[in-house]
Write a protein that holds these residues in place. Structure first.
Motif, PDB file in Angstrom:
ATOM      1  N   ALA A   1      13.934  22.272 -18.573  1.00  0.00           N
ATOM      2  CA  ALA A   1      14.042  22.194 -17.170  1.00  0.00           C
ATOM      3  C   ALA A   1      13.060  21.158 -16.863  1.00  0.00           C
ATOM      4  N   LEU A   2      11.931  21.506 -17.048  1.00  0.00           N
ATOM      5  CA  LEU A   2      10.642  20.845 -16.297  1.00  0.00           C
ATOM      6  C   LEU A   2      10.639  19.458 -16.999  1.00  0.00           C
ATOM      7  N   GLU A   3      11.006  19.401 -18.250  1.00  0.00           N
ATOM      8  CA  GLU A   3      11.350  17.825 -18.827  1.00  0.00           C
ATOM      9  C   GLU A   3      12.299  17.205 -17.849  1.00  0.00           C
ATOM     10  N   GLU A   4      13.487  17.553 -17.647  1.00  0.00           N
ATOM     11  CA  GLU A   4      14.631  17.134 -17.078  1.00  0.00           C
ATOM     12  C   GLU A   4      13.937  16.763 -15.372  1.00  0.00           C
ATOM     13  N   CYS A   5      13.156  17.499 -14.981  1.00  0.00           N
ATOM     14  CA  CYS A   5      12.655  17.388 -13.542  1.00  0.00           C
ATOM     15  C   CYS A   5      11.639  16.230 -13.709  1.00  0.00           C
ATOM     16  N   ARG A   6      10.868  16.200 -14.649  1.00  0.00           N
ATOM     17  CA  ARG A   6       9.722  14.998 -14.740  1.00  0.00           C
ATOM     18  C   ARG A   6      10.215  13.637 -15.236  1.00  0.00           C
ATOM     19  N   ASN A   7      11.446  13.813 -15.871  1.00  0.00           N
ATOM     20  CA  ASN A   7      12.023  12.234 -16.110  1.00  0.00           C
ATOM     21  C   ASN A   7      12.846  11.793 -14.747  1.00  0.00           C
ATOM     22  N   ARG A   8      13.342  12.798 -13.960  1.00  0.00           N
ATOM     23  CA  ARG A   8      13.854  12.345 -12.734  1.00  0.00           C
ATOM     24  C   ARG A   8      13.012  11.806 -11.852  1.00  0.00           C
ATOM     25  N   VAL A   9      11.641  12.418 -11.609  1.00  0.00           N
ATOM     26  CA  VAL A   9      10.748  11.829 -10.640  1.00  0.00           C
ATOM     27  C   VAL A   9      10.183  10.792 -11.311  1.00  0.00           C
ATOM     28  N   PHE A  10      10.075  10.425 -12.850  1.00  0.00           N
ATOM     29  CA  PHE A  10       9.428   9.480 -13.213  1.00  0.00           C
ATOM     30  C   PHE A  10      10.545   8.203 -13.105  1.00  0.00           C
ATOM     31  N   SER A  11      11.804   8.362 -13.311  1.00  0.00           N
ATOM     32  CA  SER A  11      12.815   7.254 -12.924  1.00  0.00           C
ATOM     33  C   SER A  11      12.723   6.982 -11.389  1.00  0.00           C
ATOM     34  N   MET A  12      12.129   7.578 -10.587  1.00  0.00           N
ATOM     35  CA  MET A  12      12.003   6.985  -9.153  1.00  0.00           C
ATOM     36  C   MET A  12      10.657   6.349  -9.126  1.00  0.00           C
TER      37      MET A  12
ATOM     38  N   GLU B   1       0.654  -1.221  -0.094  1.00  0.00           N
ATOM     39  CA  GLU B   1      -0.053   0.017  -0.008  1.00  0.00           C
ATOM     40  C   GLU B   1       0.884   1.292  -0.024  1.00  0.00           C
ATOM     41  N   VAL B   2       1.863   1.324   0.715  1.00  0.00           N
ATOM     42  CA  VAL B   2       2.952   2.456   0.625  1.00  0.00           C
ATOM     43  C   VAL B   2       3.423   2.587  -0.430  1.00  0.00           C
ATOM     44  N   PHE B   3       4.122   1.405  -1.311  1.00  0.00           N
ATOM     45  CA  PHE B   3       4.450   1.557  -2.507  1.00  0.00           C
ATOM     46  C   PHE B   3       3.538   2.256  -3.411  1.00  0.00           C
ATOM     47  N   HIS B   4       2.292   1.560  -3.431  1.00  0.00           N
ATOM     48  CA  HIS B   4       1.219   2.108  -4.329  1.00  0.00           C
ATOM     49  C   HIS B   4       1.010   3.601  -4.231  1.00  0.00           C
ATOM     50  N   ARG B   5       0.950   4.050  -3.014  1.00  0.00           N
ATOM     51  CA  ARG B   5       0.654   5.535  -2.790  1.00  0.00           C
ATOM     52  C   ARG B   5       1.788   6.463  -3.200  1.00  0.00           C
ATOM     53  N   VAL B   6       2.970   5.784  -2.722  1.00  0.00           N
ATOM     54  CA  VAL B   6       4.278   6.734  -3.380  1.00  0.00           C
ATOM     55  C   VAL B   6       4.357   6.651  -4.881  1.00  0.00           C
ATOM     56  N   LYS B   7       4.015   5.719  -5.446  1.00  0.00           N
ATOM     57  CA  LYS B   7       4.117   5.646  -6.918  1.00  0.00           C
ATOM     58  C   LYS B   7       2.996   6.493  -7.568  1.00  0.00           C
ATOM     59  N   ASN B   8       1.786   6.471  -6.985  1.00  0.00           N
ATOM     60  CA  ASN B   8       0.606   7.245  -7.540  1.00  0.00           C
ATOM     61  C   ASN B   8       1.094   9.001  -7.166  1.00  0.00           C
ATOM     62  N   ASN B   9       1.645   9.239  -5.907  1.00  0.00           N
ATOM     63  CA  ASN B   9       1.875  10.789  -5.567  1.00  0.00           C
ATOM     64  C   ASN B   9       2.978  11.050  -6.664  1.00  0.00           C
ATOM     65  N   MET B  10       3.986  10.102  -7.045  1.00  0.00           N
ATOM     66  CA  MET B  10       5.218  10.563  -8.060  1.00  0.00           C
ATOM     67  C   MET B  10       4.368  10.719  -9.356  1.00  0.00           C
ATOM     68  N   ASN B  11       3.744   9.961  -9.638  1.00  0.00           N
ATOM     69  CA  ASN B  11       2.878   9.890 -11.033  1.00  0.00           C
ATOM     70  C   ASN B  11       2.225  11.503 -11.021  1.00  0.00           C
ATOM     71  N   ILE B  12       1.297  11.977  -9.883  1.00  0.00           N
ATOM     72  CA  ILE B  12       0.864  13.027  -9.903  1.00  0.00           C
ATOM     73  C   ILE B  12       1.966  14.287 -10.207  1.00  0.00           C
ATOM     74  N   VAL B  13       3.109  14.085  -9.400  1.00  0.00           N
ATOM     75  CA  VAL B  13       4.093  14.977  -9.697  1.00  0.00           C
ATOM     76  C   VAL B  13       4.444  15.054 -11.141  1.00  0.00           C
ATOM     77  N   THR B  14       4.734  14.078 -11.798  1.00  0.00           N
ATOM     78  CA  THR B  14       5.255  14.144 -13.251  1.00  0.00           C
ATOM     79  C   THR B  14       4.269  14.576 -14.062  1.00  0.00           C
ATOM     80  N   SER B  15       2.863  14.304 -13.806  1.00  0.00           N
ATOM     81  CA  SER B  15       1.735  14.947 -14.519  1.00  0.00           C
ATOM     82  C   SER B  15       1.556  16.437 -14.512  1.00  0.00           C
TER      83      SER B  15
END
Length: 394
Positions: A238-249, A207-221
């Motif tokens: 710059a935003l694309e670089e940040c998005r890719n970094r968050v997406f990798s996590m 559940e923790v992994f699922h919530r973290v994944k969803n929160n990070m997906n919200i950030v990338t969106s």
């Protein structure tokens, strides 16, 4: 009846105990109560046969046994174990020497030793097991010497000796079976509890992994939406670089969540998914090919995220700076074991790394790579090798 027995065996169990400590305490209580039953049988036997020589020893043993659950309650299982086993071995000396070898009193050592190994046979209690085992061995030596020298030989009549041998054989054998059953029942209960606790933790972790994944997906969106609405190309990059970094996590958590194991992920599949996403984010900016040489390697969460961020920075830089007009971009990614270490290598066929880079290394991406390499206790290096090449050994 069942609830009453449960309360008795749980006497002394503390809320802070780990599962193995709970069941060690329960097993010790159950064995003590079974020993008390044996002593009561012994008292009844000696009273009914009119042979009172061992009556006082049985009564004294019964009194000591009643204090052991109290030690479990007011002290802990270590104190109770020492008192139980040491008093048992001490009482075995006069019992064996008085009854003689023909009484088979020595058979009572077997159930007691079985319970000793089962109770204290853990790494947390091995020192106590060793001390009590040495004490047990010494009592056996004393009894053996006493048998040899005829010490305390009461010269029992054949009838009494026969009755004692039959009684001791029956009680010791039944005690062994009862002790073994107690150990098995409690071990099964302990195993069931541990599996239940493990399952609950797995559900919580998922559940923790699922919530973290969803929160990070919200950030990338959100970063993606901001990029679309931005007017400045520099801001978009710059935003694309940040998005890719968050997406990798986020991709690490997504892959672990989708796997059967919640403690690691197949890093080969992760790399392929991550590189595909980065390539798609650059659209159709020139032709390219990705060459993979990847072993099936499992990495844990604390290693996967830094390595994923490193790959993200390297592949992003290759797409941004390694594309030469009229030349197809080629990126080679290697992940394999080399000399008991894991080697991660990324190489492209671009113009290579400038001399200023080796002197300055001032960009955020390069500082990230160095910092993340140290985070996984790895050794990294950049070099020119018919293009830019990066190697990390960890």
């Amino acid at each position: 009846m069942k609830n009453s027995i449960n309360r008795l065996v749980n006497f002394g169990v503390k809320a802070t105990y780990l599962p193995w400590e709970i069941y060690l305490t329960r097993k010790l209580n159950a064995i003590v109560f079974l020993s008390m039953v044996n002593m009561i049988f012994g008292i009844v036997f000696f009273v009914s046969t009119g042979y009172s020589t061992f009556l006082m020893e049985c009564i004294l043993s019964l009194i000591i046994l009643t204090f052991i659950p109290l030690l479990n309650y007011y002290k802990n299982y270590v104190w109770a174990s020492y008192v139980f086993f040491c008093s048992a071995f001490l009482f075995f000396i006069p019992f064996n020497l008085k009854m003689g070898l023909e009484s088979y009193m020595i058979l009572f050592y077997f159930p007691v030793i079985i319970s000793l190994v089962q109770l204290l046979g853990r790494k947390e209690t091995w020192k106590h097991l060793l001390i009590i085992s040495i004490f047990c061995f010494l009592t056996v030596v004393i009894i053996a010497i006493g048998y040899k020298d005829g010490f305390w030989d009461l010269k029992l009549s054949k009838t009494i000796s026969s009755n004692l041998s039959i009684f001791n054989i029956i009680v010791s054998f039944s005690s062994t079976i009862a002790f073994a059953l107690i150990m098995v029942i409690e071990s099964i209960a302990q195993d069931t509890l541990i599996k239940k606790m493990l399952h609950e933790k797995e559900i919580l972790l998922a559940e923790v992994f699922h919530r973290v994944k969803n929160n990070m997906n919200i950030v990338t969106s959100l970063l993606n939406l901001k990029k679309i609405t931005s007017q400045s190309q520099e801001t978009k990059d710059a935003l694309e670089e940040c998005r890719n970094r968050v997406f990798s996590m986020a991709l690490v958590y997504q892959n672990i969540f989708n796997n059967d194991s919640l403690i690691g992920l197949n890093f080969k599949n992760y790399i392929i998914n991550l590189v595909d996403e980065i390539a798609n984010s650059f659209g159709s900016k020139g032709s390219y090919e990705i060459n993979y040489d990847l072993e099936e390697i499992q990495l844990d969460l604390s290693t996967s995220i830094p390595c994923g961020l490193i790959i993200n920075e390297l592949i992003t830089n290759s797409f941004k700076y390694a594309q030469v007009p009229g030349q197809k971009l080629s990126i080679d990614i290697v992940l394999k074991h080399v000399d008991n270490k894991i080697m991660l290598k990324v190489h492209d066929n671009g113009p290579g790394i400038s001399d200023n880079f080796f002197q300055e290394k001032t960009t955020l991406g390069m500082e990230l790579i160095e910092s993340l390499s140290e985070q996984v206790n790895g050794k990294s290096q950049f070099k020119n090798e018919n293009g830019a090449s990066f190697e990390l050994f960890f």
